[in-house]
Design an enzyme around this catalytic site. Structure first.
Site, PDB file in Angstrom:
ATOM      1  N   LYS A  26      39.436  51.877  43.289  1.00  0.00           N
ATOM      2  CA  LYS A  26      39.145  52.332  41.928  1.00  0.00           C
ATOM      3  C   LYS A  26      38.574  53.750  41.961  1.00  0.00           C
ATOM      4  CE  LYS A  26      37.665  48.962  39.381  1.00  0.00           C
ATOM      5  NZ  LYS A  26      36.653  47.937  39.049  1.00  0.00           N
ATOM      6  N   ARG A  98      30.666  49.899  38.066  1.00  0.00           N
ATOM      7  CA  ARG A  98      31.877  49.142  38.410  1.00  0.00           C
ATOM      8  C   ARG A  98      32.033  48.938  39.906  1.00  0.00           C
ATOM      9  NH1 ARG A  98      36.644  52.480  35.606  1.00  0.00           N
ATOM     10  NH2 ARG A  98      37.640  50.416  35.644  1.00  0.00           N
ATOM     11  N   GLY A 107      38.980  41.265  39.344  1.00  0.00           N
ATOM     12  CA  GLY A 107      38.022  40.341  38.751  1.00  0.00           C
ATOM     13  C   GLY A 107      37.144  39.590  39.738  1.00  0.00           C
ATOM     14  N   MET A 109      34.868  40.792  41.843  1.00  0.00           N
ATOM     15  CA  MET A 109      33.488  41.279  41.941  1.00  0.00           C
ATOM     16  C   MET A 109      33.030  41.687  40.552  1.00  0.00           C
ATOM     17  SD  MET A 109      33.785  43.259  45.512  1.00  0.00           S
ATOM     18  CE  MET A 109      35.184  44.134  44.914  1.00  0.00           C
ATOM     19  N   ARG A 370      46.173  51.731  39.669  1.00  0.00           N
ATOM     20  CA  ARG A 370      46.349  51.211  41.034  1.00  0.00           C
ATOM     21  C   ARG A 370      47.792  50.758  41.175  1.00  0.00           C
ATOM     22  NH1 ARG A 370      42.591  46.095  39.630  1.00  0.00           N
ATOM     23  NH2 ARG A 370      43.911  45.234  38.022  1.00  0.00           N
ATOM     24  N   HIS A 486      43.685  36.913  33.504  1.00  0.00           N
ATOM     25  CA  HIS A 486      43.279  36.574  34.865  1.00  0.00           C
ATOM     26  C   HIS A 486      44.279  35.628  35.518  1.00  0.00           C
ATOM     27  CE1 HIS A 486      41.123  34.070  37.800  1.00  0.00           C
ATOM     28  NE2 HIS A 486      40.623  35.226  38.171  1.00  0.00           N
ATOM     29  N   SER A 803      61.200  31.640  76.730  1.00  0.00           N
ATOM     30  CA  SER A 803      60.947  31.571  75.300  1.00  0.00           C
ATOM     31  C   SER A 803      59.500  31.135  75.146  1.00  0.00           C
ATOM     32  CB  SER A 803      61.897  30.573  74.643  1.00  0.00           C
ATOM     33  OG  SER A 803      61.570  30.467  73.278  1.00  0.00           O
ATOM     34  N   CYS A 870      59.627  31.120  70.099  1.00  0.00           N
ATOM     35  CA  CYS A 870      60.153  30.078  69.213  1.00  0.00           C
ATOM     36  C   CYS A 870      59.053  29.271  68.543  1.00  0.00           C
ATOM     37  CB  CYS A 870      61.093  29.159  69.979  1.00  0.00           C
ATOM     38  SG  CYS A 870      60.270  28.266  71.310  1.00  0.00           S
ATOM     39  N   TYR A 890      63.832  38.836  70.685  1.00  0.00           N
ATOM     40  CA  TYR A 890      64.064  38.133  69.419  1.00  0.00           C
ATOM     41  C   TYR A 890      62.877  37.253  69.055  1.00  0.00           C
ATOM     42  CZ  TYR A 890      64.968  33.854  72.078  1.00  0.00           C
ATOM     43  OH  TYR A 890      64.838  32.778  72.902  1.00  0.00           O
TER      44      TYR A 890
HETATM   45  P1  ADP Z   1      37.712  44.924  37.197  1.00  0.00           P
HETATM   46  O1  ADP Z   1      37.772  45.455  38.572  1.00  0.00           O
HETATM   47  O2  ADP Z   1      37.312  43.511  37.123  1.00  0.00           O
HETATM   48  O3  ADP Z   1      38.946  45.264  36.410  1.00  0.00           O
HETATM   49  P2  ADP Z   1      36.466  47.137  35.883  1.00  0.00           P
HETATM   50  O4  ADP Z   1      35.419  47.890  36.590  1.00  0.00           O
HETATM   51  O5  ADP Z   1      37.806  47.746  35.879  1.00  0.00           O
HETATM   52  O6  ADP Z   1      36.506  45.675  36.474  1.00  0.00           O
HETATM   53  O7  ADP Z   1      35.921  46.956  34.413  1.00  0.00           O
HETATM   54  C1  ADP Z   1      36.151  45.858  33.557  1.00  0.00           C
HETATM   55  C2  ADP Z   1      36.661  46.352  32.195  1.00  0.00           C
HETATM   56  O8  ADP Z   1      35.755  47.284  31.618  1.00  0.00           O
HETATM   57  C3  ADP Z   1      37.987  47.058  32.313  1.00  0.00           C
HETATM   58  O9  ADP Z   1      38.803  46.675  31.234  1.00  0.00           O
HETATM   59  C4  ADP Z   1      37.635  48.506  32.210  1.00  0.00           C
HETATM   60  O10 ADP Z   1      38.670  49.262  31.656  1.00  0.00           O
HETATM   61  C5  ADP Z   1      36.420  48.489  31.297  1.00  0.00           C
HETATM   62  N1  ADP Z   1      35.558  49.632  31.588  1.00  0.00           N
HETATM   63  C6  ADP Z   1      34.986  49.931  32.770  1.00  0.00           C
HETATM   64  N2  ADP Z   1      34.307  51.078  32.718  1.00  0.00           N
HETATM   65  C7  ADP Z   1      34.444  51.530  31.459  1.00  0.00           C
HETATM   66  C8  ADP Z   1      33.979  52.691  30.769  1.00  0.00           C
HETATM   67  N3  ADP Z   1      33.248  53.620  31.392  1.00  0.00           N
HETATM   68  N4  ADP Z   1      34.300  52.829  29.475  1.00  0.00           N
HETATM   69  C9  ADP Z   1      35.044  51.887  28.840  1.00  0.00           C
HETATM   70  N5  ADP Z   1      35.515  50.777  29.429  1.00  0.00           N
HETATM   71  C10 ADP Z   1      35.224  50.594  30.722  1.00  0.00           C
HETATM   72 MG    MG Z   2      39.758  46.992  36.233  1.00  0.00          MG
END
Ligand code: ADP
Ligand code: MG
Ligand code: MG
Length: 916
Positions: A26, A98, A107, A109, A370, A486, A803, A870, A890
């Protein structure tokens, strides 16, 4: 430690965006997008190294003066860029904190939004935006999220106050709240319709909940909140669900997560604001079209959580009335801006992107990008199409597709001709057909699946806590949530069939039932079917259809883009791929998947049929050679027929036949009726047979009388098998079939054993083929015991090929009985003592070292000795990489894994080339 705090904003980003290992996926993506000039809110990323240090020393980031100052300096840069300050009621800055690891773990963490809120800031926000409703909604969300993640206060504790307010609003609208369940009320009075006054009260109630649960006031000082949030995000690396996910995807515990602090943008500032998620190509089918979902007036997590069902992004792909609610129609300017960003990102990263965005009062912001998780089908299609578009090379396309993901393509689909009753249709979230018994929660799914029952997990929606149940289930259905919910994302990642947003089903966890309104051809509801826990259903994740009972399936075909990709793969591959096949039918299937020979034909399976097993038992229970020979003579013709069938199927390709291997007692009669019958055919008393059966009992059969040890004591057994192989080869070669038999001795530990076997073979050879036969065959051995690996130099004096039987070799090297390891092996993997199940993926350091030694010693004696594997590992992509490195000719695996092995072998060859 090197630099740990990295700023990004105003078109500039510190740190190398290639360093995902340091910045997390991220953080790296945000840095790169910032440098590309995309609209990304400014922020700071704290490195994974810092996370590992914090976790190792169990300290807080604020304790390290250097780090603390670096964070505060970078924070001042964010504040300057935004013209706002954390904790300043007049110009409040709010941030998100984040998580983000090197590999995407959607989702798994934690992330905290709206940090920086307190009473004064909320008032300031209300004034600044003119919307107290917005300010207090953000405040109450923050308290709940922060308390859950950083203070360990359970989310459920906050639900009561929220629901009470909802009931109040409902009653004020004349709704009789006793007539509806929570789910229905949420639909009638969504969160977004709670008035500011109520939200204020909810904030107070939430604070009281925190005080009661923790004994302390909710932290009002934004900097305290910040340190607490960073620590919590780092610690979320150790969440149960994150650990389960890592185990499943082979992500090392040592990676750690990065933490990004980013200034907030708001998608919930009214009707000109929105939030959404998009894929640059369809993640289910791979089709080239912008594919995504959005919600007006909402914050990011609302789309993923499946609390409201989102709308489609582009009008062209929205069905019927959905057109009007598409982003393209509702906010054409923002939509256009987003399309341009999406195209730019895909070109730049040269891969399908998964993008999070938010629109604040008409202005677009990008919050994450990503490489998109996709189904095997989509992976193949996008790789092939991108190569044709010239975006990537053929070799890159081959490297793009995870070999284990194509498993899904090779799996059966529903038989179109089979009668079936359609119960409901939802979103086709992840393709594949699955049948199973209904369960309504994750623990039960895990338990039932553990007992060997196929289950389908049915949920209103799933959350990361359900991950173990999703893993255990054959398929997943949710009543709510979209294609990016999710459930959908995780199921696609796992390659599991999934139907999301199946709104026709009404789930009651309490009664453990689901009621389905079934619609007739005319589109009118004509009945309600109620299914309960334990009922059988079938789902087709490719169409989103739910059927009653178990619908039969048909095998998959391999054409189109998949075929093209395999042609590219085969062009770069250097190892051959064979199949393990015991019957003509298996052999044909294997050839269909592209097998280039049979690497293991197990002869024992041929003895289990009704009449044969009788002769087999007769042979085993005889106590002198003449009676054994009499019984073996009965087996010879059928054994010969088996080989004839297999040789014909494999015309032109090598077939490795392994002689009888298992301990004899596996064939023994196990009840009185069978013994009585045998006693009649053999003319021996039942009593005597019973005694003989007892004598054959072994304490440790896997280390007992098996493999070539059988022929050391009873040479006539192998003699019969040699004869069957050579006679069959002779017969089919007379038909014009090109036959290449490779005769393989199991479980050898010494050269002397092989010499003895070879002597038996040479006698038979002379009898069957005569002195000057043209029929060629080779003689070799399995290397499946540590001593064989050590003595490989000597074995190679007699053996023309090796083998590697890596199943037995793993068992014997590690002293791990495959039949008993189930009781403790999971604990070894859970606790990280062993990185992976060594029966699934080769233990390269230990067992692999023996393989390498045998390769070297064998080659020293006989430079052109033929080498292959094998064991089950022959179909495991990671192990295949190892076999390429040690230079095997192989790999051989089960027919259904042949295509996977071809792709994995191609990737191994490309990686080896890149390294040299
Ligand atoms: P995950 O890895 O579980 O997707 P994120 O860190 O991406 O968690 O955040 C969860 C949600 O919050 C996502 O939809 C993301 O776009 C939103 N979000 C995160 N940071 C911001 C921000 N600075 N402003 C607005 N929305 C945010
Ligand atoms: Mg996200
Ligand atoms: Mg073996």
């Amino acid at each position: 430690m090197s630099k740990t705090v990295f700023y990004f904003g105003e078109g500039l980003a510190e740190g190398d965006p290639k360093r995902k290992d340091l910045l997390g996926g991220k953080g790296a993506g945000l840095a790169e997008m910032t440098s590309l000039g995309l609209p990304v809110p400014a922020g700071i990323t704290l490195s994974t190294e810092l996370c590992n240090a914090v976790l190792a020393e169990n300290k807080s980031v604020r304790d390290d003066a250097g780090v603390r100052d670096a964070v505060l300096t970078a924070l001042a840069r964010i504040e300057a860029s935004q013209g706002a300050k954390l904790g300043d009621p007049a110009k409040p800055l709010l941030v998100s904190v984040r998580s983000g690891a090197r590999a995407s773990m959607p989702g798994m963490m934690d992330t905290i939004l709206n940090l920086g809120m307190n009473d004064a800031v909320a008032e300031g926000m209300a004034k600044k935006t003119g919307s107290p409703r917005f300010a207090y909604d953000a405040y109450r969300r923050f308290i709940a999220m922060y308390s859950d993640v950083a203070l360990g206060v359970k989310r459920e504790l906050f639900e009561h106050a929220l629901e009470e307010a909802r009931h109040g609003v409902a009653r004020s609208r004349g709704i009789d709240t006793t007539r509806y369940n929570g789910e229905e009320l949420r639909r009638m009075v969504p969160d977004s319709e709670l008035p500011a006054e109520d939200l204020r009260k909810i904030v107070d109630a939430y604070k009281a909940v925190v005080k009661k649960a923790t004994g302390k006031d909710f932290p009002a000082e934004p900097r305290d909140q910040l340190w607490g949030a960073i620590d919590a995000v780092f610690h979320s690396w150790g969440n149960h669900r994150a650990i389960v996910y890592r185990r499943m995807h082979d992500i090392p515990d040592s990676w750690g997560t990065a933490c990004t602090i980013q200034s907030m943008v708001f998608g919930n500032l009214g009707d000109t604001s929105a939030t959404g998620v998009a894929f640059t190509r369809d993640p289910s089918t791979g089709e080239k079209r912008l594919y995504g979902e959005w919600l007006p007036n909402a914050q990011g997590e609302d789309v993923v959580a499946g609390i409201r069902t989102p709308h489609a992004l582009s009008a062209a792909h929205a069905g019927g009335s959905e057109k009007e609610t598409s982003l393209e129609v509702k906010m054409p300017e923002a939509y256009k801006a987003f399309v341009a960003v999406a195209e730019k990102l895909e070109k730049h990263f040269r891969d399908v992107q998964d993008i999070e965005f938010t629109i604040q009062e008409g202005k677009l912001y990008i919050l994450q990008c990503r490489s998109a998780k996709r189904t095997g089908r989509a992976a193949v299609r996008t790789a092939v199409e991108m190569a044709k578009e010239g975006l990537i090379t053929h070799e890159e396309a081959v490297l793009r597709v995870d070999p284990s993901a194509i498993d899904q393509l090779l799996h059966p689909t529903l038989d179109p001709a089979a009668p079936k009753k359609l119960l409901a249709r939802g979103l086709p979230a992840s393709p594949g057909a699955a049948q199973g018994y209904i369960v309504f929660n994750a623990d039960e799914a895990e338990r039932r699946a553990g007992q060997g029952k196929p289950v389908i997990l049915v949920r209103v929606e799933t959350s990361p806590e359900d991950i173990h149940g999703m893993k255990a289930a054959r398929g997943i259905i949710t009543a709510r949530g979209g294609m990016t919910s999710h459930a959908a994302v995780v199921a696609r990642g796992m390659g599991k069939a999934c139907i999301a947003g199946c709104s026709a089903i009404h789930v009651s966890y309490e009664k453990q039932t689901m009621a389905i309104t079934v619609y007739g051809e005319d589109g009118k509801p004509n009945e309600t079917v109620t299914l309960k826990k334990g009922d059988l259903i079938t789902i087709d994740g490719g169409t989103g259809s739910l059927y009653e009972g178990a619908v039969p399936t048909v095998p998959a075909g391999l054409g189109g883009e998949f075929g093209e990709l395999m042609v590219w793969a085969d062009a770069v591959r250097t190892m051959k791929v064979r199949a393990n096949a015991d019957t003509p039918l298996d052999a044909r299937t294997a050839r269909g998947f592209g097998a280039e020979g049979i690497g293991l034909c197990r002869t024992e399976h041929m003895f289990f049929e009704e009449e044969r097993i009788a002769a087999m038992r007769e042979m085993i229970l005889s106590d002198d050679e003449p009676s054994r020979r009499k019984a073996l003579a009965k087996l010879l013709p059928s054994q010969r027929e088996d080989f004839i069938g297999i040789f014909r199927e494999m015309n032109g390709l090598p077939v490795t036949v392994r002689l009888l291997d298992p301990p004899l007692h596996e064939f023994l009669p196990n009840d009185d009726k069978q013994i009585e019958a045998l006693s009649v055919t053999m003319g021996v008393s039942a009593e005597k047979l019973r005694q003989r059966t007892k004598d054959l009992h072994e304490f440790n059969p896997m280390l007992g009388h098996r493999g070539c040890r059988l022929a050391v004591t009873f040479p006539e057994i192998y003699e019969m098998q040699f004869r069957a192989i050579l006679e069959a080869a002779l017969a089919v070669s007379k038909e014009g079939v090109v036959v290449i038999p490779e005769i393989m001795i199991p479980l050898a530990i010494s050269k002397a054993e092989l010499v003895k076997m070879r002597e038996i073979l040479d006698v038979v050879k002379l009898e069957v083929l005569g002195a000057d036969s043209k029929l060629a065959f080779t003689f070799g051995t399995m290397v499946e015991l540590p001593r064989a690996a050590v003595m490989a130099g000597e074995l190679a004096e007699v053996a023309e090929f090796f083998s590697f039987g890596t199943n037995d070799l793993t068992q014997a090297t590690m002293g791990l009985s495959r039949d008993d390891a189930g009781k403790f092996l999971p604990a070894y993997i859970e606790s990280g003592i062993l990185p992976k199940d060594p029966f699934v993926s080769l233990d390269q350091e230990g067992v692999g070292a023996l393989v390498q030694m045998a390769v070297e010693r064998g080659r020293k004696t006989k430079p052109n000795i033929k080498l292959g594997v094998c064991g089950e590992h022959g179909g495991d992509p990671a192990s295949i990489g190892f076999f390429q490195k040690v230079g095997l000719a192989y790999v051989s695996c089960s027919p259904f894994r042949v295509a996977i092995a071809r792709l994995a072998a191609a990737q191994a060859a490309l990686r080896a080339k890149a390294q040299s």
